[in-house]
Design a protein around this motif. Sequence first.
Motif, mmCIF file in Angstrom:
data_model
loop_
_atom_site.group_PDB
_atom_site.id
_atom_site.type_symbol
_atom_site.label_atom_id
_atom_site.label_comp_id
_atom_site.label_asym_id
_atom_site.label_seq_id
_atom_site.Cartn_x
_atom_site.Cartn_y
_atom_site.Cartn_z
ATOM 1 N N UNK A 29 0.812 -1.218 0.000
ATOM 2 C CA UNK A 29 0.000 0.000 0.000
ATOM 3 C C UNK A 29 0.843 1.266 0.000
ATOM 4 N N UNK A 30 2.056 1.199 0.539
ATOM 5 C CA UNK A 30 2.907 2.395 0.618
ATOM 6 C C UNK A 30 3.304 2.909 -0.765
ATOM 7 N N UNK A 31 3.098 2.105 -1.816
ATOM 8 C CA UNK A 31 3.435 2.542 -3.172
ATOM 9 C C UNK A 31 2.303 3.339 -3.817
ATOM 10 N N UNK A 32 1.151 3.380 -3.181
ATOM 11 C CA UNK A 32 -0.029 4.007 -3.803
ATOM 12 C C UNK A 32 -0.075 5.492 -3.456
ATOM 13 N N UNK A 33 0.842 6.254 -4.034
ATOM 14 C CA UNK A 33 1.008 7.661 -3.681
ATOM 15 C C UNK A 33 0.954 8.540 -4.925
ATOM 16 N N UNK A 34 0.783 9.841 -4.689
ATOM 17 C CA UNK A 34 0.837 10.806 -5.779
ATOM 18 C C UNK A 34 2.209 10.823 -6.430
ATOM 19 N N UNK A 35 3.249 10.621 -5.627
ATOM 20 C CA UNK A 35 4.606 10.607 -6.177
ATOM 21 C C UNK A 35 4.779 9.451 -7.161
ATOM 22 N N UNK A 36 4.314 8.270 -6.787
ATOM 23 C CA UNK A 36 4.415 7.121 -7.680
ATOM 24 C C UNK A 36 3.539 7.328 -8.916
ATOM 25 N N UNK A 37 2.375 7.905 -8.731
ATOM 26 C CA UNK A 37 1.513 8.248 -9.860
ATOM 27 C C UNK A 37 2.257 9.134 -10.853
ATOM 28 N N UNK A 38 2.951 10.149 -10.338
ATOM 29 C CA UNK A 38 3.703 11.051 -11.206
ATOM 30 C C UNK A 38 4.789 10.334 -11.983
ATOM 31 N N UNK A 39 5.458 9.385 -11.335
ATOM 32 C CA UNK A 39 6.504 8.619 -12.012
ATOM 33 C C UNK A 39 5.921 7.810 -13.169
ATOM 34 N N UNK A 40 4.772 7.187 -12.954
ATOM 35 C CA UNK A 40 4.157 6.378 -13.998
ATOM 36 C C UNK A 40 3.686 7.239 -15.167
ATOM 37 N N UNK A 41 3.149 8.402 -14.865
ATOM 38 C CA UNK A 41 2.708 9.303 -15.932
ATOM 39 C C UNK A 41 3.903 9.752 -16.770
ATOM 40 N N UNK A 42 5.026 10.021 -16.115
ATOM 41 C CA UNK A 42 6.225 10.405 -16.869
ATOM 42 C C UNK A 42 6.713 9.254 -17.750
ATOM 43 N N UNK A 43 6.592 8.017 -17.246
ATOM 44 C CA UNK A 43 6.960 6.868 -18.071
ATOM 45 C C UNK A 43 6.064 6.760 -19.296
ATOM 46 N N UNK A 44 4.785 7.023 -19.126
ATOM 47 C CA UNK A 44 3.866 7.008 -20.257
ATOM 48 C C UNK A 44 4.254 8.064 -21.285
#
Length: 360
Positions: free
Chosen positions: A77-92
């Motif tokens: 659950x600790x991975x479900x953050x806005x920061x991780x969201x931002x990383x995935x969007x940048x990968x996209x």
Amino acid sequence: MSGVRHVDVGGAQPYRIAIGDGLLRDGAALAEHVRGRHVFVVSDAHVAPLYALRVVDALQAARPDLRCIVSCIPAGESAKTLERFGELVRELADFGATRDACVVALGGGVVGDLAGFVAACWMRGIDCVQLPTTLLAMVDSSVGGKTAVDMPQGKNLVGAFHPPRAVFADTATLQTLPDRELRAGLAEVVKYGAIRDAGFLEWLDAHSEDLLARDADALAEAIARSCAHKAEIVARDPFERGERALLNFGHTFAHAIESEQGYGGLNHGEAVAVGMVCAARLSARLGLASDADATHLESLLTRFGLPVAVPAGLSSPALVARMRLDKKAAAGGLRFILWRGTGQAEIIPNVDEQSVAAVL
């Protein structure tokens, strides 16, 4: 593929849930829901080594033109953050994903929620296919289009409704699921009986040993019946403005526990088990139902190896404070999903905080 069960989810954006053994190898079925050439597979450190390559190979065997990449996030659950969201969007963005790209969520509820939120936001919404690999995700988070990330102040506070194009629940993945995660999923299965189907709760009671032994037929039946219940509710109330709130039975307590523990104590299913018992006890305290119903629910959850009491060290005032920020709270006060006995859940507004504290 023979032996596959299907549950259709209606509404403005209908889709189908497929439940069966070996679905992750069915590249043709998976590729049917990919409109463009870009496939962004999101998985986690536990699931990706087991299944990510299998999914990519199956997709590319069916559609050699596909460009697939895998992004692996930390598990938990600790991975479900806005920061991780931002990383995935940048990968996209680096991937050059176009408007007809597809995000594939391969994993449990954390992966499904996070990847779904990425799909909801990239170019204001692209396709998402859910490939849940935990029982909890199969019967709950992969169905209904809820996507979100957590904040320190509370769980799932930032998100969007974004229905998937399809859900494939490959029951073979449950054979590699840790026992604790299997039991956590069974808590959400029990919830459907608790809120609207007393007969299903009796079926679970009779088949508890088969489910814990991972009997394939019993698991597929439990998943299909759970998904059918959720599909009916979601189709009538896609944005949780009424009946869909019933699916949160026990969750106001559960989310408060998870948040107060910093998402490092009970997992979601375990917290829901505790929350359902608290909700049943609160119902009895308010005169809505009998203590006998709560005791029966507690007994079934215990049989499935789930916790049924609030963990030591959590104070009632702190948990109540968390509940005030919960999405299910309203301006008038705390709102709970309670019941008038097995299978008869209701939305109860303006619940007295002293009664809640007493139950805690």
